[in-house]
Write a protein that holds these residues in place. Sequence first.
Motif, PDB file in Angstrom:
ATOM      1  N   GLU A 126       8.130   2.622  -8.177  1.00 41.98           N
ATOM      2  CA  GLU A 126       7.345   2.407  -6.953  1.00 41.98           C
ATOM      3  C   GLU A 126       6.263   1.350  -7.173  1.00 41.98           C
ATOM      4  OE1 GLU A 126       8.729   3.524  -4.471  1.00 41.98           O
ATOM      5  OE2 GLU A 126       9.465   5.541  -4.777  1.00 41.98           O
ATOM      6  N   TYR A 127       5.617   1.376  -8.329  1.00 48.17           N
ATOM      7  CA  TYR A 127       4.606   0.347  -8.624  1.00 48.17           C
ATOM      8  C   TYR A 127       5.249  -1.039  -8.723  1.00 48.17           C
ATOM      9  CZ  TYR A 127       1.019   3.898  -9.629  1.00 48.17           C
ATOM     10  OH  TYR A 127       0.119   4.931  -9.540  1.00 48.17           O
ATOM     11  N   MET A 128       6.467  -1.095  -9.242  1.00 47.65           N
ATOM     12  CA  MET A 128       7.161  -2.395  -9.289  1.00 47.65           C
ATOM     13  C   MET A 128       7.439  -2.886  -7.874  1.00 47.65           C
ATOM     14  SD  MET A 128       8.220  -4.962 -10.984  1.00 47.65           S
ATOM     15  CE  MET A 128       8.368  -4.530 -12.707  1.00 47.65           C
ATOM     16  N   HIS A 129       7.813  -1.980  -6.973  1.00 43.43           N
ATOM     17  CA  HIS A 129       8.010  -2.370  -5.567  1.00 43.43           C
ATOM     18  C   HIS A 129       6.708  -2.941  -5.007  1.00 43.43           C
ATOM     19  CE1 HIS A 129      11.525   0.714  -4.902  1.00 43.43           C
ATOM     20  NE2 HIS A 129      11.782  -0.176  -5.836  1.00 43.43           N
ATOM     21  N   ALA A 130       5.599  -2.286  -5.314  1.00 45.13           N
ATOM     22  CA  ALA A 130       4.292  -2.778  -4.845  1.00 45.13           C
ATOM     23  C   ALA A 130       4.038  -4.187  -5.373  1.00 45.13           C
ATOM     24  CB  ALA A 130       3.177  -1.827  -5.276  1.00 45.13           C
ATOM     25  N   LYS A 159      -3.748 -11.153  -4.232  1.00 48.74           N
ATOM     26  CA  LYS A 159      -4.344 -11.347  -5.560  1.00 48.74           C
ATOM     27  C   LYS A 159      -4.167 -10.129  -6.463  1.00 48.74           C
ATOM     28  CE  LYS A 159      -6.635 -15.344  -4.767  1.00 48.74           C
ATOM     29  NZ  LYS A 159      -5.597 -16.295  -4.506  1.00 48.74           N
ATOM     30  N   GLU A 160      -4.254  -8.944  -5.877  1.00 52.63           N
ATOM     31  CA  GLU A 160      -4.147  -7.730  -6.687  1.00 52.63           C
ATOM     32  C   GLU A 160      -3.572  -6.587  -5.859  1.00 52.63           C
ATOM     33  OE1 GLU A 160      -8.748  -6.223  -6.366  1.00 52.63           O
ATOM     34  OE2 GLU A 160      -8.277  -7.811  -7.808  1.00 52.63           O
ATOM     35  N   LEU A 161      -3.128  -5.564  -6.576  1.00 53.32           N
ATOM     36  CA  LEU A 161      -2.630  -4.368  -5.897  1.00 53.32           C
ATOM     37  C   LEU A 161      -3.803  -3.633  -5.262  1.00 53.32           C
ATOM     38  CD1 LEU A 161      -0.062  -2.860  -8.427  1.00 53.32           C
ATOM     39  CD2 LEU A 161       0.413  -4.128  -6.336  1.00 53.32           C
ATOM     40  N   SER A 162      -3.524  -2.996  -4.171  1.00 50.70           N
ATOM     41  CA  SER A 162      -4.545  -2.220  -3.471  1.00 50.70           C
ATOM     42  C   SER A 162      -4.917  -0.985  -4.279  1.00 50.70           C
ATOM     43  CB  SER A 162      -4.018  -1.772  -2.104  1.00 50.70           C
ATOM     44  OG  SER A 162      -3.698  -2.878  -1.320  1.00 50.70           O
ATOM     45  N   GLU A 163      -6.200  -0.658  -4.268  1.00 55.47           N
ATOM     46  CA  GLU A 163      -6.684   0.603  -4.849  1.00 55.47           C
ATOM     47  C   GLU A 163      -6.874   1.544  -3.672  1.00 55.47           C
ATOM     48  OE1 GLU A 163      -8.309   1.528  -8.017  1.00 55.47           O
ATOM     49  OE2 GLU A 163      -7.530  -0.203  -9.100  1.00 55.47           O
ATOM     50  N   LEU A 164      -6.190   2.661  -3.702  1.00 50.94           N
ATOM     51  CA  LEU A 164      -6.228   3.583  -2.574  1.00 50.94           C
ATOM     52  C   LEU A 164      -6.911   4.892  -2.957  1.00 50.94           C
ATOM     53  CD1 LEU A 164      -2.541   3.084  -1.407  1.00 50.94           C
ATOM     54  CD2 LEU A 164      -4.566   1.920  -0.548  1.00 50.94           C
ATOM     55  N   HIS A 165      -7.384   5.590  -1.943  1.00 50.57           N
ATOM     56  CA  HIS A 165      -7.918   6.941  -2.141  1.00 50.57           C
ATOM     57  C   HIS A 165      -6.796   7.813  -2.686  1.00 50.57           C
ATOM     58  CE1 HIS A 165      -9.686  10.830  -1.371  1.00 50.57           C
ATOM     59  NE2 HIS A 165      -8.619  11.144  -0.671  1.00 50.57           N
ATOM     60  N   LYS A 166      -7.100   8.581  -3.710  1.00 48.64           N
ATOM     61  CA  LYS A 166      -6.093   9.446  -4.310  1.00 48.64           C
ATOM     62  C   LYS A 166      -6.342  10.892  -3.880  1.00 48.64           C
ATOM     63  CE  LYS A 166      -5.270   6.365  -8.037  1.00 48.64           C
ATOM     64  NZ  LYS A 166      -5.385   5.975  -9.384  1.00 48.64           N
ATOM     65  N   PRO A 167      -5.438  11.433  -3.091  1.00 47.34           N
ATOM     66  CA  PRO A 167      -5.579  12.830  -2.663  1.00 47.34           C
ATOM     67  C   PRO A 167      -5.507  13.787  -3.856  1.00 47.34           C
ATOM     68  CG  PRO A 167      -3.919  11.688  -1.356  1.00 47.34           C
ATOM     69  CD  PRO A 167      -4.265  10.791  -2.497  1.00 47.34           C
ATOM     70  N   LYS A 183       0.826  -1.210   0.000  1.00 50.79           N
ATOM     71  CA  LYS A 183       0.000   0.000   0.000  1.00 50.79           C
ATOM     72  C   LYS A 183       0.862   1.262   0.000  1.00 50.79           C
ATOM     73  CE  LYS A 183      -3.952  -2.257   2.095  1.00 50.79           C
ATOM     74  NZ  LYS A 183      -4.579  -2.644   3.351  1.00 50.79           N
ATOM     75  N   LEU A 184       1.947   1.254   0.755  1.00 49.37           N
ATOM     76  CA  LEU A 184       2.873   2.392   0.780  1.00 49.37           C
ATOM     77  C   LEU A 184       3.402   2.675  -0.620  1.00 49.37           C
ATOM     78  CD1 LEU A 184       4.885   4.257   2.621  1.00 49.37           C
ATOM     79  CD2 LEU A 184       6.464   2.385   2.190  1.00 49.37           C
ATOM     80  N   GLU A 185       3.792   1.632  -1.323  1.00 47.73           N
ATOM     81  CA  GLU A 185       4.370   1.811  -2.655  1.00 47.73           C
ATOM     82  C   GLU A 185       3.312   2.228  -3.684  1.00 47.73           C
ATOM     83  OE1 GLU A 185       7.364   2.188  -3.046  1.00 47.73           O
ATOM     84  OE2 GLU A 185       8.489   0.887  -1.714  1.00 47.73           O
ATOM     85  N   VAL A 186       2.099   1.695  -3.572  1.00 49.55           N
ATOM     86  CA  VAL A 186       1.014   2.146  -4.459  1.00 49.55           C
ATOM     87  C   VAL A 186       0.725   3.626  -4.202  1.00 49.55           C
ATOM     88  CG1 VAL A 186      -1.467   1.922  -4.960  1.00 49.55           C
ATOM     89  CG2 VAL A 186      -0.038  -0.131  -4.788  1.00 49.55           C
ATOM     90  N   PHE A 187       0.653   3.994  -2.940  1.00 50.29           N
ATOM     91  CA  PHE A 187       0.397   5.391  -2.566  1.00 50.29           C
ATOM     92  C   PHE A 187       1.470   6.307  -3.151  1.00 50.29           C
ATOM     93  CE2 PHE A 187       0.071   8.799   0.800  1.00 50.29           C
ATOM     94  CZ  PHE A 187      -1.224   9.192   0.493  1.00 50.29           C
ATOM     95  N   ASN A 188       2.731   5.897  -3.033  1.00 44.36           N
ATOM     96  CA  ASN A 188       3.821   6.709  -3.574  1.00 44.36           C
ATOM     97  C   ASN A 188       3.806   6.710  -5.099  1.00 44.36           C
ATOM     98  OD1 ASN A 188       4.580   7.385  -1.024  1.00 44.36           O
ATOM     99  ND2 ASN A 188       6.363   6.051  -0.951  1.00 44.36           N
ATOM    100  N   GLY A 189       3.512   5.566  -5.703  1.00 43.50           N
ATOM    101  CA  GLY A 189       3.405   5.514  -7.161  1.00 43.50           C
ATOM    102  C   GLY A 189       2.314   6.431  -7.669  1.00 43.50           C
ATOM    103  N   ASP A 190       1.161   6.391  -7.003  1.00 42.46           N
ATOM    104  CA  ASP A 190       0.046   7.272  -7.377  1.00 42.46           C
ATOM    105  C   ASP A 190       0.448   8.744  -7.251  1.00 42.46           C
ATOM    106  OD1 ASP A 190      -1.547   5.018  -7.808  1.00 42.46           O
ATOM    107  OD2 ASP A 190      -2.738   5.285  -5.983  1.00 42.46           O
ATOM    108  N   PHE A 191       1.154   9.078  -6.176  1.00 41.47           N
ATOM    109  CA  PHE A 191       1.613  10.454  -5.994  1.00 41.47           C
ATOM    110  C   PHE A 191       2.480  10.892  -7.169  1.00 41.47           C
ATOM    111  CE2 PHE A 191       5.381  12.966  -4.904  1.00 41.47           C
ATOM    112  CZ  PHE A 191       4.784  14.204  -4.706  1.00 41.47           C
ATOM    113  N   TYR A 192       3.453  10.064  -7.534  1.00 42.67           N
ATOM    114  CA  TYR A 192       4.363  10.448  -8.609  1.00 42.67           C
ATOM    115  C   TYR A 192       3.637  10.608  -9.947  1.00 42.67           C
ATOM    116  CZ  TYR A 192       8.570  10.002  -5.757  1.00 42.67           C
ATOM    117  OH  TYR A 192       9.548  10.184  -4.809  1.00 42.67           O
TER     118      TYR A 192
END
Length: 187
Positions: free
Chosen positions: A106-110, A120-128, A74-83
């Motif tokens: 970052e998405y590769m880290h996730a 099963k899948e990457l987390s979908e997070l709220h996007k600020p 989740k940390l890496e998805v959040f950071n990937g989304d930010f970038y």
Amino acid sequence: MSMLKCVICGMNVNEKNFNLNSYAFIDGNKKSYIRYCPFCGVNEIYLQEDGKVYSVDVNTLDSNTIKILDHAMKLEVFNGDFYVEASKLVKNENLKKEFLDLSRIEYMHANVHKRLGGFKELSELHKPDYTKYKKDEEFLEIAKKREEHAVAFYNKYSKVVYSEIVRKTLNALSEVEKEHIILIETK
């Protein structure tokens, strides 16, 4: 150039892709010297000609390690989304490219955490909404804080996981995040 396998992310590095995500590295790869995995950013010690990708039997992991891998994903998805969002909002063209390349890493880290944790899948997070930031310097400051947080996370939790493979992976990714801090500080 011989083909190399990254034991962290599992990707093959060859003469067609060695220079991917080049804006995410201070001193990138050259055909004659591959310093980093162009997909996840780990250094050359994790690139091997006959490399076997780090993997674990999820059933052998304790619930705490699974929880750590879930949070890391989740940390890496959040950071990937930010970038991704920051790449759309910054004004400097090179910074746009750098942020987009950082997002892919970052998405590769996730995805590494997803594989190790058996998710099963990457987390979908709220996007600020980042549109309130107007200056490139503000995005660089946010990026630096995110990378520092990732390093602190990896350093803290690499000490409490029982799996040697998970520990090595967290340490390898921590080193990548440290390089990102240096990259960001050079702007």
